[in-house]
Scaffold this motif. Structure first.
Motif, short mmCIF file in Angstrom:
data_model
loop_
_atom_site.label_atom_id
_atom_site.label_comp_id
_atom_site.label_asym_id
_atom_site.label_seq_id
_atom_site.Cartn_x
_atom_site.Cartn_y
_atom_site.Cartn_z
N SER A 179 42.81 31.42 31.63
CA SER A 179 43.96 30.60 32.41
C SER A 179 43.24 30.22 33.88
O SER A 179 43.42 28.95 34.07
CB SER A 179 45.31 31.39 32.92
OG SER A 179 45.98 31.88 31.99
N ASP A 180 42.65 30.91 34.54
CA ASP A 180 41.93 30.51 35.74
C ASP A 180 40.62 31.18 35.92
O ASP A 180 40.74 32.51 35.51
CB ASP A 180 42.68 30.57 37.03
CG ASP A 180 43.85 29.52 36.92
OD1 ASP A 180 43.46 28.39 37.04
OD2 ASP A 180 45.00 29.89 37.25
N THR A 181 39.77 30.55 36.66
CA THR A 181 38.67 31.54 37.08
C THR A 181 38.30 31.22 38.62
O THR A 181 38.91 30.24 39.21
CB THR A 181 37.30 31.12 36.51
OG1 THR A 181 37.35 29.84 36.49
CG2 THR A 181 37.49 31.59 34.84
N MET A 182 37.73 31.99 39.21
CA MET A 182 37.36 31.63 40.60
C MET A 182 35.81 32.27 40.82
O MET A 182 35.22 32.99 40.07
CB MET A 182 37.85 32.66 41.58
CG MET A 182 39.38 32.39 41.81
SD MET A 182 40.34 32.85 43.23
CE MET A 182 40.47 34.64 42.72
N LYS A 190 30.95 32.69 38.10
CA LYS A 190 32.37 33.21 38.13
C LYS A 190 32.52 34.65 38.93
O LYS A 190 31.22 35.52 38.55
CB LYS A 190 32.87 33.18 36.91
CG LYS A 190 32.76 31.91 36.10
CD LYS A 190 33.98 30.79 36.68
CE LYS A 190 34.18 29.79 35.72
NZ LYS A 190 32.81 28.81 35.16
N VAL A 191 33.43 34.88 39.58
CA VAL A 191 33.70 36.27 40.34
C VAL A 191 34.75 36.76 39.77
O VAL A 191 35.00 38.09 39.72
CB VAL A 191 33.27 36.29 41.55
CG1 VAL A 191 32.06 35.92 42.27
CG2 VAL A 191 34.49 35.29 42.36
N THR A 192 35.83 36.05 39.22
CA THR A 192 37.09 36.61 38.58
C THR A 192 37.40 35.73 37.54
O THR A 192 37.29 34.52 37.43
CB THR A 192 38.15 36.64 39.54
OG1 THR A 192 38.47 35.38 40.31
CG2 THR A 192 38.02 37.53 40.89
N VAL A 193 38.15 36.32 36.46
CA VAL A 193 38.54 35.72 35.19
C VAL A 193 40.21 36.16 35.09
O VAL A 193 40.36 37.35 35.00
CB VAL A 193 37.77 35.94 34.13
CG1 VAL A 193 38.21 35.09 33.07
CG2 VAL A 193 36.54 35.47 34.35
N PHE A 194 40.92 35.13 34.98
CA PHE A 194 42.53 35.50 34.47
C PHE A 194 42.60 35.05 33.08
O PHE A 194 42.41 33.89 32.80
CB PHE A 194 43.47 34.85 35.40
CG PHE A 194 43.43 35.03 36.78
CD1 PHE A 194 44.25 36.21 37.21
CD2 PHE A 194 42.45 34.71 37.98
CE1 PHE A 194 44.34 36.30 38.72
CE2 PHE A 194 42.46 34.73 38.97
CZ PHE A 194 43.42 35.58 39.81
N ALA A 212 37.37 41.32 37.48
CA ALA A 212 36.72 40.63 38.73
C ALA A 212 35.29 41.60 38.74
O ALA A 212 35.10 42.79 38.54
CB ALA A 212 37.35 41.53 39.92
N GLN A 213 34.23 40.82 39.20
CA GLN A 213 32.56 41.42 39.29
C GLN A 213 32.81 42.37 40.29
O GLN A 213 33.20 42.12 41.26
CB GLN A 213 31.86 40.15 39.47
CG GLN A 213 30.20 40.57 39.50
CD GLN A 213 29.86 41.12 38.36
OE1 GLN A 213 29.80 40.35 37.36
NE2 GLN A 213 29.14 42.16 38.34
N ALA A 214 32.12 43.58 39.93
CA ALA A 214 32.09 44.58 40.99
C ALA A 214 30.77 45.46 40.56
O ALA A 214 29.94 44.95 39.72
CB ALA A 214 33.03 45.59 40.84
N TYR A 289 38.20 27.77 40.64
CA TYR A 289 38.84 27.75 42.33
C TYR A 289 37.57 28.29 43.02
O TYR A 289 37.06 29.64 42.48
CB TYR A 289 39.93 28.18 42.70
CG TYR A 289 41.03 27.42 41.86
CD1 TYR A 289 41.76 26.45 42.34
CD2 TYR A 289 41.51 28.04 40.50
CE1 TYR A 289 42.60 25.81 41.64
CE2 TYR A 289 42.42 27.42 39.96
CZ TYR A 289 43.17 26.28 40.40
OH TYR A 289 44.03 25.66 39.42
N GLU A 290 37.20 27.87 44.10
CA GLU A 290 36.22 28.58 45.16
C GLU A 290 36.87 29.60 45.59
O GLU A 290 38.10 29.50 46.29
CB GLU A 290 35.63 27.49 46.18
CG GLU A 290 35.04 28.18 47.44
CD GLU A 290 33.89 28.87 47.25
OE1 GLU A 290 33.78 30.03 47.25
OE2 GLU A 290 32.88 28.29 46.57
#
Ligand SMILES: [Fe+2]
Length: 309
Positions: A179-182, A190-194, A212-214, A289-290
């Motif tokens: 749906s969205d990524t950041m 990418k650091v997060t993916v929805f 979320a990348q961790a 998104y940033e």
């Protein structure tokens, strides 16, 4: 495979009684309990949506999705190497298989679980807005101070060590849609993916899974649907009065639009209520998104450090 919905989450906890007290104040109902396992449900009709096994240390074991039929379970076995189909020993019966994702989390697929009775919603709020006065000669529908009425498990947020590999697996094996990524800096980093479910033309939540990348694999939060913001603010006051610790909220996220309220359970896992989420069909293209310029709460300041710890 045709996934229907996110179905359950599975944790280990250090004190079943304390977890049950918290989860009951949060709004879940006990479906079954032994000396070693607590199983809880919402009032939205699921037989269960939360499993906690007693263990020396807290942990997140995995998550489960419901599928349309046993044929989907067979496909999971033949195409994706799931364990053979077994009869579930959790409330509601049914059958299931288990996959393991690239970071070792259990991903259960379940079918044929008998639903429970759907309990009623509160009377919907009647809002008076400047262009439409809908509540005439009457007060708002005030509600008692009590645990939230929770209608279903809506999404899970996970910390993962290899976001690209985990995202690829959930897209390929479960057929989830982005749906969205950041990202930070480079739009490709990418650091997060929805992720949302692919139900074709049917509308689904903006996300059922958030990665979320961790530097670890663990659960970040689990989220249950409350009726509306009134329910969330009331439940917030209730949980505070009962001595539990707020993590963040009540606020509104920009991605997904949902109103959120996050609390710590006794093992410091995050339990969230959400309401008023965006719903999308399979045609909606993803956004990117940033992260550093994206507000995460439209109603107040950015998240506190304790939200990411
Ligand atoms: Fe959430």
């Amino acid at each position: 495979m045709k996934l229907v919905a996110l179905h359950h989450v599975h944790f280990t906890v250090t004190d079943l009684d304390k977890t049950e007290r918290f989860a009951s104040d949060f709004g879940l109902k006990t479906a079954s309990k032994t000396n070693s396992r607590l199983v809880m449900r919402t009032i939205g009709g699921d037989a269960f949506s939360y499993i906690a096994d007693l263990a020396p240390a807290r942990g997140f074991l995995g998550l489960g999705f419901s599928v349309e039929s046993e044929a989907d379970l067979e496909e999971a076995v033949s195409r994706h190497g799931a364990t053979s189909i077994h009869t579930l020993d959790t409330p509601g019966g049914g059958k299931g298989v288990r996959l393991t994702d690239p970071e070792g989390l259990q991903v259960d697929l379940v079918a044929g679980i008998a639903e429970t009775h759907l309990e009623p919603l509160h009377k919907p709020l009647a809002l008076n807005i400047p262009s439409n006065r809908s509540r005439l000669n009457a007060s708002q529908n005030f509600r008692p101070l009590e645990p939230a009425r929770l209608f279903r498990l809506g999404h899970v947020g996970l910390y993962v060590k290899d976001l690209a590999a985990m995202s690829a697996w959930y897209e390929r094996v479960l057929g989830l849609l982005i749906s969205d990524t950041m990202y930070i800096g480079d739009p490709e980093k990418k650091v997060t993916v929805f992720f949302r479910l692919n139900r074709g033309e049917a509308l689904v939540d903006h996300h059922s899974l958030f990665l979320a990348q961790a530097d670890k694999t663990d659960c970040h939060h689990i989220s249950f649907e409350a009726q509306d913001f009134e329910a969330q603010f009331t439940a917030h006051r209730w949980l505070k009065q009962r001595g539990w610790e707020s993590n963040w909220g009540v606020g509104r996220h920009p991605l997904g639009s949902h109103i959120f309220d996050v609390w710590f359970d006794p093992d410091r896992y995050r339990f969230e209520t959400f309401s008023d989420t965006d719903v999308l069909d399979a045609s909606k293209p993803p956004g990117n998104y940033e992260a550093t310029t994206q507000d995460m709460d439209l109603w107040s300041s950015d998240p506190p450090d304790r939200y990411f710890a």
